[in-house]
Design an enzyme around this catalytic site. Structure first.
Site, PDB file in Angstrom:
ATOM      1  N   ASP A  30       0.800  -1.165   0.021  1.00 37.09           N
ATOM      2  CA  ASP A  30      -0.030   0.069   0.009  1.00 37.09           C
ATOM      3  C   ASP A  30       0.658   1.301   0.170  1.00 37.09           C
ATOM      4  O   ASP A  30       1.942   1.259   0.726  1.00 37.09           O
ATOM      5  CB  ASP A  30      -0.706   0.072   1.255  1.00 37.09           C
ATOM      6  CG  ASP A  30      -2.067   0.799   1.037  1.00 37.09           C
ATOM      7  OD1 ASP A  30      -1.586   2.380   1.128  1.00 37.09           O
ATOM      8  OD2 ASP A  30      -3.096   0.497   1.159  1.00 37.09           O
ATOM      9  N   ASN A  86     -13.166  -2.414   2.105  1.00 39.16           N
ATOM     10  CA  ASN A  86     -14.050  -1.265   2.252  1.00 39.16           C
ATOM     11  C   ASN A  86     -14.875  -1.457   1.104  1.00 39.16           C
ATOM     12  O   ASN A  86     -14.517  -1.602  -0.187  1.00 39.16           O
ATOM     13  CB  ASN A  86     -13.189   0.273   2.342  1.00 39.16           C
ATOM     14  CG  ASN A  86     -12.286   0.074   3.491  1.00 39.16           C
ATOM     15  OD1 ASN A  86     -12.528  -0.435   4.445  1.00 39.16           O
ATOM     16  ND2 ASN A  86     -11.283   0.674   3.132  1.00 39.16           N
ATOM     17  N   GLN A  93     -14.603   3.176   0.770  1.00 42.43           N
ATOM     18  CA  GLN A  93     -13.815   2.921  -0.335  1.00 42.43           C
ATOM     19  C   GLN A  93     -13.385   3.954  -1.380  1.00 42.43           C
ATOM     20  O   GLN A  93     -14.292   5.133  -1.669  1.00 42.43           O
ATOM     21  CB  GLN A  93     -14.717   1.865  -1.222  1.00 42.43           C
ATOM     22  CG  GLN A  93     -14.098   1.182  -2.355  1.00 42.43           C
ATOM     23  CD  GLN A  93     -14.980   0.242  -3.076  1.00 42.43           C
ATOM     24  OE1 GLN A  93     -16.250   0.123  -2.817  1.00 42.43           O
ATOM     25  NE2 GLN A  93     -14.283  -0.484  -3.864  1.00 42.43           N
ATOM     26  N   HIS A  99     -10.600  -4.878  -3.491  1.00 45.76           N
ATOM     27  CA  HIS A  99      -9.307  -5.150  -2.937  1.00 45.76           C
ATOM     28  C   HIS A  99      -9.447  -5.537  -1.202  1.00 45.76           C
ATOM     29  O   HIS A  99     -10.383  -4.935  -0.776  1.00 45.76           O
ATOM     30  CB  HIS A  99      -8.022  -4.027  -3.012  1.00 45.76           C
ATOM     31  CG  HIS A  99      -8.758  -2.624  -2.640  1.00 45.76           C
ATOM     32  ND1 HIS A  99      -9.594  -1.825  -3.245  1.00 45.76           N
ATOM     33  CD2 HIS A  99      -8.230  -1.970  -1.594  1.00 45.76           C
ATOM     34  CE1 HIS A  99      -9.701  -0.711  -2.428  1.00 45.76           C
ATOM     35  NE2 HIS A  99      -9.177  -0.870  -1.502  1.00 45.76           N
ATOM     36  N   HIS A 101      -7.183  -5.129   2.252  1.00 49.15           N
ATOM     37  CA  HIS A 101      -5.865  -4.943   2.888  1.00 49.15           C
ATOM     38  C   HIS A 101      -5.414  -5.965   3.907  1.00 49.15           C
ATOM     39  O   HIS A 101      -6.273  -6.664   4.586  1.00 49.15           O
ATOM     40  CB  HIS A 101      -6.354  -3.795   3.824  1.00 49.15           C
ATOM     41  CG  HIS A 101      -6.719  -2.568   2.994  1.00 49.15           C
ATOM     42  ND1 HIS A 101      -6.111  -1.533   2.809  1.00 49.15           N
ATOM     43  CD2 HIS A 101      -8.011  -2.267   2.650  1.00 49.15           C
ATOM     44  CE1 HIS A 101      -6.681  -0.575   1.853  1.00 49.15           C
ATOM     45  NE2 HIS A 101      -7.965  -0.903   1.835  1.00 49.15           N
TER      46      HIS A 101
END
Length: 111
Positions: A30, A86, A93, A99, A101
């Protein structure tokens, strides 16, 4: 989707520090980490979020769920990790490509 940054990363048209990839998904660091280890796992196929999941996505969702612990172990998160996704504006989001995390590598704050 031509304007989706995660689609561009998946196709190799945008840079990312990729730590895992296969035919179905990839994981990368990230850009704004919230933990010592903060990865994003995405499907190569563009799916906006969990609201857009249908029965036709059963295989890719299964692959993603099986890949999360594999990636976590690969980067040394043997003691555990947190997984977050999210969905939508209310879920905060920011990028509308599904995606997950994967966070760990230290003491995580309680949620």
């Amino acid at each position: 989707m031509s304007d989706c940054i995660f689609c561009k990363i998946a196709s190799g048209d945008a840079p990312a520090k990729i730590v895992y990839q296969d035919d179905h998904c990839l994981a990368f660091n990230d850009l704004h980490p919230k933990a010592p280890v903060h990865l994003l796992l995405i499907p190569r196929q563009h799916i906006a979020n969990l609201y857009d999941i249908g029965s036709e996505h059963r295989d890719i969702m299964s692959q993603l769920m099986l890949t999360i612990p594999k990636v976590a172990k690969k980067v040394g998160l043997e003691n555990g990790f947190r997984t977050i996704t999210n969905t939508g504006q209310g879920g905060r989001q920011e990028i509308y490509h599904l995606h997950f995390h994967i966070l760990g590598g230290g003491v995580l704050k309680p949620m």
